[in-house]
Scaffold this active site. Sequence first.
Site, PDB file in Angstrom:
ATOM      1  N   SER A 697     -20.356 -41.246  33.438  1.00  0.00           N
ATOM      2  CA  SER A 697     -21.280 -41.836  32.464  1.00  0.00           C
ATOM      3  C   SER A 697     -21.350 -41.072  31.148  1.00  0.00           C
ATOM      4  O   SER A 697     -21.961 -41.557  30.199  1.00  0.00           O
ATOM      5  CB  SER A 697     -22.679 -41.942  33.070  1.00  0.00           C
ATOM      6  OG  SER A 697     -23.200 -40.671  33.364  1.00  0.00           O
ATOM      7  N   LYS A 740     -32.591 -42.610  33.564  1.00  0.00           N
ATOM      8  CA  LYS A 740     -32.045 -42.019  32.339  1.00  0.00           C
ATOM      9  C   LYS A 740     -32.881 -42.372  31.115  1.00  0.00           C
ATOM     10  O   LYS A 740     -33.183 -41.522  30.272  1.00  0.00           O
ATOM     11  CB  LYS A 740     -30.599 -42.484  32.143  1.00  0.00           C
ATOM     12  CG  LYS A 740     -29.621 -41.938  33.171  1.00  0.00           C
ATOM     13  CD  LYS A 740     -28.223 -42.519  32.949  1.00  0.00           C
ATOM     14  CE  LYS A 740     -27.232 -41.991  33.978  1.00  0.00           C
ATOM     15  NZ  LYS A 740     -25.888 -42.560  33.789  1.00  0.00           N
TER      16      LYS A 740
END
Length: 794
Positions: A697, A740
């Site tokens: 990511s 996140k």
Amino acid sequence: MINISKFFHSDDLDDLCEELPMLPLRDIVLFPHISVPVFVGRSKSVKALSRAMAGDKRVFLVTQSRPDAVKPTISDLYHTGTEALITQLLKLPDGTVKALVEGLRRGKIRSIHGYEHEDYATVKFIPLPDEQFIPDISRAEAAIRTVTEEFEKYARESGSIPKNLLRNLGTIAHEHSKYVDIIASHMPFKLKDKQMLLETSSIEDRFLLLLKLIEEEREVFAMSQKIKGRVKDQMERLNKRHYLSEQMKAIRKEMGEDENDAETSEEYKELEKKIKKKRLPREAASVVRTELEKFKKMSPMSSEATVVRNYIECILALPWYRKSRKKIDIDDAESILESDHYGLEKPKERILEYLAVQALVKKIRGPILCLVGPPGVGKTSLARSVARAMGRTFARISLGGVRDEAEIRGHRRTYIGAMPGKIIQTLRKTGYSNPVFCLDEVDKMSTDFRGDPSSALLEVLDPEQNQTFSDHYLDIEYDLSDILFITTANTLHDIPAPLQDRMEVIRIAGYTEYEKKQIAQGYLIPRQLEQNGLKDDLISFSEDGVLEIIRKYTREAGVRNLEREISSVLRKVARKIVKTGEYKQYHISAESLFGYLGKPRFRNGILEKEDRVGIVNGLAWTQAGGELLTIETVTMPGKGAVSVTGKLGDVMKESAGAAVSYVRSRSGKLGIKEDFYKDIDIHIHVPEGAIPKDGPSAGIAMCTAVVSALTGRAVRRKTAMTGEITLRGRVIPVGGLKEKLIAAHACGISQVIISRDNEKDISELPESIQKELDIFFVESMEEVLETALSPAII
């Protein structure tokens, strides 16, 4: 230890040294004049034997001071050993080597070479002079006679000394040193005592030490024989009692008297009364009747009578048809689940669906739910709340560390002390046949020679089979289909695939910072106030104070440590109240926490004070929630090398490689010199290098950092991003988006760049955070760079 200097001058020691391959021995001391078989399995020792056989077949044997050391160090070896001759060598099928060695002479180690790093070790040693005879004839005769008498006494008492040795002792009595060595090698002395005999130089001292050791061994042997005699007498008394009991039984039978005494008769009547009252399945009733008749004919003194009685009582104690009955109220059940736990929507929804179906259908097989999530997120407590919402009893079994199949299925009654498995035992304790059954830590089971408990659970957790579950102890089918099984686990990969297939897996992610705050204010603080004897009108926590505890004093997926820290604050407040006697108002804010909890233990991601070149805010997911991940890139003169540091996993390193390859392939469009890689090195670093990091990511963040460093364009400090990059520059979706983005918001980020394919995941984000974040959905790396980089300076 032997003082070598009294035999040699120090200048001559090196000249007298000999060098041989060394063989450490675990549990044996080899004396000169003695031949013994040695079994060798360690690779270094096998190579030492091979080296000796290639030479003059001599090897130096030294005993370990710690026999249990598998890889002994030099400090684990005695300094005195025996030079030996290998007379026979045999390689066994299992890879070990059997060697027959004959002791030649004693030696003192001067140095050891190659012990740590070579294939085998060699030793330099000095052969030790051996005093063969006692000079004084009368003293020698006295020593030999005394030792011989003691040795012969021990041989008669123990019967463990070969008779031919006793016969041949007289032939070697004139060789005093050999005489001592042969007797010592046949005695079961302790290892250190044999080593002491080997190290002793004076022949008179060796005789005295040998005599002392033989006398001590005789005393130990006499004591062991005394203990064995006591045990034997006790066993004879028990056998005599059993024999007389059987005799009395036979006499009563011949006289036509009832063979069962009053006590047995009373127990029989009591059990018969219980059987008549108990409602049992047909199979169980038949078995119980058969066992009762067997019990009636048994002697009350026999151990078998106790086994049969316990078996009958176990069957009668089980809740065959007794069930918890409560009218199902979906609204009431929902309110109970909501009051006990914040969030956890998916497991709550599944439980309510089950209750709704049960309200419509009289008989439904209980589902097997598996709650998977990190420690402290409320898996076990949720199972307990489910039982309360359904009006059922709650039963819990911890499977952590269970490695015996009998823990689940029970032991067969042929074994002494046999008992049912934990499933049947727990049902017996609860008293109901339809509890909510929590199998805790199902991923922590292990296997050994006693079986695989996870395989035993296959029948328990299969709705098609568990209605005919058979426990080894009961040996009767028991219906488990009314039970609602809920298993808990931290990870799925430790659960065997067949067992996973039988369960409906519900994943419980770690709580976000927002959820932790709500749980602390709605659940943890009120509970800890009550447990610490404090009232809510005296103490209040500010929202900033709770967030400060979450961010700087805990780092976890659940809320256990958060509750501990809140409890710690309240205990200190309670101490102040008791000490001063003042019941004043206490307000716990972010500023006052230092006085209660000390220095912060953790730190959150800190934003740069201004836009910087080569520094990008990435976003990472951990079990404890989301985190801000700073990615730094610098360039320097070089030859095109790319280095990636920060304890990164293989996937993350590959993402960095893909990012650099993308930049090289688009260098012209990005305003970068096409052959930049020929004279520039690139270094990508992710700080906090002691913490392992992995995953794809951070791909677009690494690419942005590289472009920024090569073009000199700064990256906006309040922009964060997460997404995987392809070689063509496409931005593809990643997981953990909710955690996140919450972490980005908590760190002061104002805009976030994510893949357009992640747009569907935004709905899981709290609305308040959605309003405060500018979220950019992108499909290509060009869009990322346009959004994240400051305009080029012309």
